[in-house]
Design a protein around this motif. Structure first.
Motif, PDB file in Angstrom:
ATOM      1  N   ASN A 182       6.277 -27.469  10.650  1.00  0.00           N
ATOM      2  CA  ASN A 182       6.149 -26.840  10.651  1.00  0.00           C
ATOM      3  C   ASN A 182       5.615 -26.114   8.707  1.00  0.00           C
ATOM      4  O   ASN A 182       4.838 -24.804   8.389  1.00  0.00           O
ATOM      5  CB  ASN A 182       7.292 -25.346  10.654  1.00  0.00           C
ATOM      6  N   ASP A 183       6.568 -26.495   7.905  1.00  0.00           N
ATOM      7  CA  ASP A 183       6.176 -25.836   6.926  1.00  0.00           C
ATOM      8  C   ASP A 183       4.616 -26.317   6.080  1.00  0.00           C
ATOM      9  O   ASP A 183       3.882 -25.928   5.482  1.00  0.00           O
ATOM     10  CB  ASP A 183       6.914 -26.411   5.371  1.00  0.00           C
ATOM     11  N   ASP A 204      12.062 -29.042  10.863  1.00  0.00           N
ATOM     12  CA  ASP A 204      12.147 -28.321   9.232  1.00  0.00           C
ATOM     13  C   ASP A 204      10.618 -29.134   8.482  1.00  0.00           C
ATOM     14  O   ASP A 204      10.774 -28.049   7.581  1.00  0.00           O
ATOM     15  CB  ASP A 204      13.000 -29.746   9.100  1.00  0.00           C
ATOM     16  N   LYS A 249       1.519 -24.027   6.926  1.00  0.00           N
ATOM     17  CA  LYS A 249       2.123 -23.011   5.940  1.00  0.00           C
ATOM     18  C   LYS A 249       1.120 -22.246   5.024  1.00  0.00           C
ATOM     19  O   LYS A 249       0.482 -23.196   4.073  1.00  0.00           O
ATOM     20  CB  LYS A 249       3.256 -22.088   5.525  1.00  0.00           C
TER      21      LYS A 249
END
Length: 337
Positions: free
Chosen positions: A333-334, A330, A337
């Motif tokens: 990973n962001d 949650d 980006k």
């Protein structure tokens, strides 16, 4: 006619009655035994215990693992061998761990959230379902550090320079590893860009900082404890990833105090076994490491080493792994980006 009893008749009768009585006692004892739960022999390792560490010798994880292994021999009467399998940000060692025979002779350390971050990636060679929790060993807060003679004396000065120049370099312990994620959290919350340079592990990333190859780094309190003390400290800690100041660094502010990332972030270093390891094996190690980590001499040894001992049993560690898996999917990973 008067019948006379044969000689020995009475003694034979008594003998037969005694045998019947003894047989009844035996049958009664058997009946009682059958109502009782069966006693299972406690499991113990039959030979050397291999402990896989997915980082090189001298890394923070390795140092803690060796300290714990030395002390644990009081409660695990076998030779405990640390097996360093560094490479690919931990993937090599952890892939070997999950593929090991689940017989209790091989266990290993994982680092959270690095393990869960890698496990959450597409095509990962392992998942959280490939391990069985044993016990948490250390929980440590992250720090932002610079070289002792760096021009950046405060976290505000570092952030200002990063925003102005836009090309400061930070060493990490591997791509998307725990210290890389810490740098990402700092940069995102402060609103600057930087260049992350991955090294083989924490020891190498700190060496790069000490040699002036990079401008700053993010590590853990225990990793830098010896490098920030003494007459000639090699590093300076600018801030801590925590909701309160760390007792090892009472004069260092938290990032939250400076309006940056306000939550705790750091690393948990924990012992696990390969999937399929039997419950009695896990229980043996849970009890052995619990006794080890509650030993006053062990507690004192960890304090001297600047390590935040934090025992959690297999159930508590299981909950932590699930929480870190969610954090990886949650939040982490962001960040990339």
């Amino acid at each position: 006619m008067i019948l006379q009893k044969r000689p020995g008749f009475r003694s034979k009768k008594i003998t037969i009655l005694r045998r019947i009585f003894e047989m009844k006692k035996v049958l009664a004892a058997v009946a009682v035994a059958m109502t009782l739960p069966m006693t299972v022999m406690a499991w113990e390792p039959t030979g050397d215990v291999n402990v896989i560490v997915a980082y090189k010798a001298g890394s923070g994880t390795d140092t803690g693992a060796r300290l714990l292994a030395t002390e644990a021999q009081k409660y695990i009467p076998k030779t405990i061998i640390i097996q360093n399998l560094p490479g690919a940000d931990g993937k090599i060692g952890w892939t070997k761990l999950v593929q090991s025979k689940p017989d209790g002779q091989t266990i290993g350390f994982i680092n959270l959230p690095t393990f869960t971050t890698l496990a959450a990636q597409s095509g990962a060679p392992f998942s959280i379902n490939d391990i069985v929790p044993i016990a948490n060993h250390l929980t440590e807060a992250g720090v932002v550090a610079v070289k002792a003679d760096s021009p950046y004396k405060t976290i505000e000065e570092l952030v200002a320079a990063a925003k102005e120049k836009g090309n400061l370099k930070a060493s990490t312990n591997g791509n998307k590893a725990s210290n890389h994620t810490a740098a990402q959290l700092l940069a995102k919350s402060a609103g600057f860009k930087y260049k992350a340079i991955p090294y083989g592990g924490t020891a190498d990333q700190l060496l790069a900082l000490r040699q002036g190859e990079v401008d700053f780094t993010c590590a853990k309190v225990a990793d830098v404890a010896k490098l920030v003390k003494g007459d000639k400290p090699e590093l300076r800690v600018l801030a801590v990833f925590n909701t309160k100041r760390d007792p090892e660094l009472p004069n260092v502010p938290t990032l939250g105090e400076k309006g940056l990332y306000p939550e705790w972030y750091g690393s948990a270093r924990a012992l696990v076994a390969p999937k399929g390891t039997k419950p009695e094996v896990i229980q043996y190690y849970v009890e052995a490491f619990k006794k080890t980590m509650q030993d006053p001499a062990v507690i004192e040894a960890h304090k001297k080493a600047g390590m935040a001992l934090d025992f959690k049993d297999n159930k508590e560690l299981g909950d932590l792994i699930k929480a870190q898996d969610k954090f990886a999917r949650d939040v982490v990973n962001d960040l990339y980006k």
